[in-house]
Design a protein around this motif. Structure first.
Motif, PDB file in Angstrom:
ATOM      1  N   ARG A 105       0.436  -2.086  -2.228  1.00 59.22           N
ATOM      2  CA  ARG A 105       1.717  -1.465  -2.580  1.00 59.22           C
ATOM      3  C   ARG A 105       1.483  -0.066  -3.141  1.00 59.22           C
ATOM      4  NH1 ARG A 105       6.918  -3.382  -4.186  1.00 59.22           N
ATOM      5  NH2 ARG A 105       8.165  -1.556  -4.689  1.00 59.22           N
ATOM      6  N   ARG A 206       7.443  -1.916   4.410  1.00 56.47           N
ATOM      7  CA  ARG A 206       6.423  -2.822   3.876  1.00 56.47           C
ATOM      8  C   ARG A 206       6.390  -4.135   4.662  1.00 56.47           C
ATOM      9  NH1 ARG A 206       8.672  -0.692  -1.331  1.00 56.47           N
ATOM     10  NH2 ARG A 206       7.166   0.875  -2.018  1.00 56.47           N
ATOM     11  N   SER A 248      -0.102   4.178   3.489  1.00 56.43           N
ATOM     12  CA  SER A 248       0.707   2.973   3.633  1.00 56.43           C
ATOM     13  C   SER A 248      -0.170   1.892   4.188  1.00 56.43           C
ATOM     14  CB  SER A 248       1.899   3.246   4.558  1.00 56.43           C
ATOM     15  OG  SER A 248       2.740   2.125   4.604  1.00 56.43           O
ATOM     16  N   ARG A 249       0.468   0.841   4.631  1.00 49.82           N
ATOM     17  CA  ARG A 249      -0.302  -0.244   5.235  1.00 49.82           C
ATOM     18  C   ARG A 249      -0.270  -0.153   6.726  1.00 49.82           C
ATOM     19  NH1 ARG A 249       2.122  -0.831   1.154  1.00 49.82           N
ATOM     20  NH2 ARG A 249       4.056  -0.917   2.215  1.00 49.82           N
TER      21      ARG A 249
END
Length: 249
Positions: A105, A206, A248-249
């Motif tokens: 996160r 997310r 970010s992911r």
């Protein structure tokens, strides 16, 4: 264009903030000769909320980077359309493989008052603990990484408040994006995630990132290559092109 007296003194504020924060910090203030300079400075900003939207929507004109003696960095800008607040965001640790940021996160930035003492308290009790937690997770992930082929990636590009993704070839990747709010828009020839509600947008990013990760697909964020701006009023970026990264992911 804002009157000069309405623009906060970022240089003085950031220098004073460095003195008030716990630990030993230095402050570097930068003026942007052209609009594109702000994206080079903000390449490592680790944010998917206030700071990211300010970078995407406004020509800022200046920024500051605070650096602690252990390498921790904070990015500071005057909050657009506010003469009494600043935005402070963490910057991602350098030298770490992008894959280590998956499923971590973002320690999103915060708005602070034009008061270095109060701002330092907010940063010390809110932003820095979240940053330390996220950094520890990233470093743990990095320690577990082994040599492997570079995985597939989906690149999300800021366009004004929206996020654009060039239509992927894999149907399962397209389905994940659609399930999380991305809609094909002929005007952009891309899948678009609306930024009308930034909280919903961040939640969708997310969720999509986690689901794509399960498919072996990474996600990266980019700011568009903007046109030069004449002032600090809201601007409309042109057609997206990869320029700077947001973790970010």
């Amino acid at each position: 264009m804002p009157h000069p007296h309405d623009i906060p003194d970022l240089a003085s504020f950031s220098a004073a903030l460095a003195e008030e924060l716990p630990g030993t910090w230095t402050s570097e203030h930068h003026l942007h000769e052209q609009y594109t300079d702000q994206f080079a400075r903000a390449e490592d900003v680790w944010d998917l909320n206030l700071v990211a939207h300010a970078l995407a929507e406004y020509a800022l004109g200046q920024d500051a980077v605070l650096t602690r003696d252990d390498g921790t960095r904070l990015y500071v800008i005057a909050r657009p359309r506010s003469g009494e607040e600043f935005l402070v965001g963490a910057m991602a640790p350098a030298g770490i493989h992008p894959e280590a940021f998956r499923d971590v996160r973002e320690p999103d930035g915060i708005a602070v008052p034009d008061d270095p003492y109060r701002a330092a308290e907010d940063i010390a009790f809110d932003l820095l603990p979240r940053y330390d937690k996220a950094r520890a997770q990233v470093q743990h992930n990095a320690s577990r990484l082994v040599s492997a082929p570079e995985p597939e990636h989906v690149t999300m590009i800021w366009s004004d408040r929206n996020l654009l993704v060039e239509t992927p070839e894999r149907p399962d990747v397209i389905q994940v994006l659609r399930d999380n709010g991305f809609c094909y828009t002929p005007d952009h020839s891309a899948l678009v995630l609306s930024g009308d509600d930034s909280a919903v947008q961040a939640q969708s990013v997310r969720a999509a990132g986690a689901q794509l990760y399960a498919l072996g697909v990474g996600v990266s964020m980019r700011h568009p290559q903007p046109k030069p701006a004449l002032d600090t009023t809201s601007v409309t970026p042109p057609a997206p092109a990869v320029t700077s990264a947001a973790r970010s992911r």
